[in-house]
Design an enzyme around this catalytic site. Structure first.
Site, mmCIF file in Angstrom:
data_model
loop_
_atom_site.group_PDB
_atom_site.id
_atom_site.type_symbol
_atom_site.label_atom_id
_atom_site.label_comp_id
_atom_site.label_asym_id
_atom_site.label_seq_id
_atom_site.Cartn_x
_atom_site.Cartn_y
_atom_site.Cartn_z
ATOM 1 C CG HIS A 128 -6.104 -12.583 2.181
ATOM 2 N ND1 HIS A 128 -7.474 -12.542 2.085
ATOM 3 C CD2 HIS A 128 -5.793 -13.850 2.516
ATOM 4 C CE1 HIS A 128 -7.978 -13.729 2.365
ATOM 5 N NE2 HIS A 128 -6.966 -14.546 2.624
ATOM 6 C CG ASP A 158 -9.325 -10.012 0.704
ATOM 7 O OD1 ASP A 158 -8.180 -9.853 0.238
ATOM 8 O OD2 ASP A 158 -9.639 -10.991 1.413
ATOM 9 C CB SER A 233 -8.177 -17.422 1.487
ATOM 10 O OG SER A 233 -8.415 -17.274 2.863
#
Length: 387
Positions: A128, A158, A233
Site C-alpha cells: 500500500h 500487502d 508502514s
C-alpha cells in the site's frame, strides 16, 4: 489462724515458682504445643539478586545496527481533477467547446518506509506504500536519494519489493528468527512517521499470530505497542539485538495516531514472499475454487452436524479443481493434506501453501460419512477472494 495463712501463702508462692521454672525449661512436661500453620507465598526475584538475565539500560547498539538499513520512500502519481459539472451541457459546450474536457493534471504524493534486505539493492516494503505510483524515490540513511523500480507486488499479503541501483554495496539488515519470539519480548520499530525523519520507538510483543482482522487476505501479524504511525508502514520491527523480525504494516486507531496497537508482518512470511517476487516477479499460491463459511454452534445445530469442527463449503466454482474432484456444496472440509482445518483462514493458508499441479488429500464430512478425495491444486488467480 495466722500460722495457717502463712503456710497457705508460702505453698502458693512455691507452686507458682515451680510452674514458672517448668514452663520455661521443660514446657514439654505440660503437653504438646500446637505450631501455627506455615504460609507459603511466591515471591519475585529481587532485582540484581540471582536474576537470570538483566535487561540492558540502552538499546542503542540494536538501533545502530538496523538504522542504516531502513529507508524513506517517497512516491508520486498523476491524478486528474474532477470533470467540470457543465461539461455535458450543450449550451456551455457551444460557447466553450472542448476546453471543458482539458482537465489540469495534478500529482499526489505519499510517504512510507522500507528495509534494505540485500546488498544488491532489494528493498522490502508494504504494497500500500507504493501501489499506483509511477515515480518512487528512496532516501537512504546517509542522505543519498535513489530512484527505485518495482520488482513485484503481492497485494494479498500487502508486501512489495523495490530495487535501487547504487555504486557500492548497500547496508542490508540481518534477518531474525521469529520462531524464537515470545510475548513480552522487547522490540523496536524504525520508520519515518508523518515524514518527520527516521524515528525509533520501543515496546514489547503484545501478541503473536493475530489474524481475522480484515486487513489482508493472508494474516499472521505480530502485535506490538511500540508506536507505529502513518509513514512507518514498510519499516523495520527489530529485536533487542537489531535483527529484523517483522515489517510494520498497520495500526488500530480512531484518531490516525498510535494507540499502542500496531501490527507487523512476521519476517518468515515476508521472506517467503520476497524470495518468490525476486525469483519470478510474483507469488504463486494454491487454489481449488470454493467458497467457504465458518461453522458456528448455531449453524451446526440447525443442520444437525455432530460438531462445529472444520469449514463449510458453501459454493463450488464450476470447472474448478474442487468441482472436478467431486467436492459439493454442503460438504465440511476437515483436513487438507493432513493439516487440520479449524476455520476458513486456516483452510485458506493450507491450500495456498500447496504448489500448483500437486494432488493433495482432502478429508471431508458429507452427511454422517467421512469422505477422502484427491484434488489437483491450481494456481490462485491474482486478487481473487475465493478459494
Amino acid at each position: 489462724m495466722h500460722r495457717l495463712w502463712m503456710i497457705f501463702a508460702q505453698t502458693v508462692t512455691v507452686s507458682v515458682a515451680i510452674l514458672f521454672v517448668v514452663t520455661t525449661l521443660r514446657p514439654d512436661w505440660l503437653g504438646e504445643r500446637k505450631t501455627p500453620p506455615a504460609i507459603t507465598i511466591q515471591e519475585a526475584v529481587a532485582p540484581g539478586i540471582a536474576s537470570p538475565t538483566k535487561a540492558p539500560s540502552s538499546y542503542a547498539e540494536a538501533a545502530r545496527a538496523a538504522l542504516p538499513s531502513v529507508v524513506h520512500i517517497f512516491t508520486s502519481k498523476e491524478v486528474k481533477t474532477q470533470r467540470h459539472p457543465f461539461a455535458d451541457d450543450p449550451l456551455f459546450r457551444h460557447f466553450f467547446g472542448d476546453r471543458l474536457d482539458n482537465r489540469p493534471q495534478q500529482r499526489a504524493s505519499g510517504l512510507g518506509s522500507g528495509v534494505i534486505v540485500s546488498p544488491a539493492g532489494y528493498i522490502l516494503t508494504n504494497n500500500h506504500v507504493i501501489e499506483g505510483s509511477d515515480d518512487i524515490e528512496v532516501a537512504l540513511n546517509d542522505g543519498r536519494k535513489l530512484s527505485a523500480r518495482i520488482v513485484g507486488r503481492d497485494p494479498e499479503s500487502d508486501l512489495a519489493v523495490l530495487q535501487v541501483k547504487s555504486d557500492g554495496k548497500l547496508p542490508a539488515i540481518t534477518f531474525g528468527h521469529p520462531d524464537q519470539l515470545s510475548v513480552g519480548d522487547v522490540v523496536l520499530a524504525i520508520g519515518n512517521p508523518f515524514g518527520v525523519g527516521q524515528t525509533v520507538t520501543m515496546g514489547i510483543v503484545s501478541a503473536l499470530g493475530r489474524s481475522h482482522l480484515g486487513i489482508n487476505t493472508f494474516e499472521d501479524f505480530i502485535q506490538t505497542d511500540a508506536a507505529i504511525n502513518p509513514g512507518n508502514s514498510g519499516g523495520a520491527l527489530i529485536d533487542a539485538s537489531g535483527n529484523l523480525i517483522g515489517v510494520n504494516s498497520a495500526i488500530y486507531s480512531r484518531t490516525g495516531g498510535s494507540l499502542g496497537i500496531g501490527f507487523a508482518i512476521p519476517v518468515s512470511l515476508a521472506r517467503n514472499v520476497m524470495e518468490q517476487i525476486i525469483q519470478s516477479g510474483s507469488v504463486t499460491r494454491g487454489w481449488i475454487g470454493v467458497e467457504v463459511q465458518a461453522i458456528t454452534s448455531e449453524l451446526a445445530e440447525s443442520f444437525g452436524m455432530p460438531s462445529s469442527e472444520g469449514t463449510l463449503i458453501s459454493g463450488v466454482m464450476r470447472g474448478s479443481p474442487a468441482d472436478r474432484a467431486g467436492i459439493q456444496p454442503g460438504d465440511v472440509l476437515l483436513a487438507v493434506d493432513g493439516r487440520k482445518v479449524v476455520d476458513p483462514q486456516s483452510m485458506l493458508e493450507a491450500i495456498a501453501a500447496l504448489p500448483p499441479g500437486r494432488k493433495a488429500d482432502f478429508e471431508l464430512r458429507r452427511g454422517k460419512d467421512t469422505v477422502g478425495l484427491k484434488v489437483e491444486i491450481a494456481r490462485r488467480p491474482a486478487l481473487s477472494r475465493g478459494d
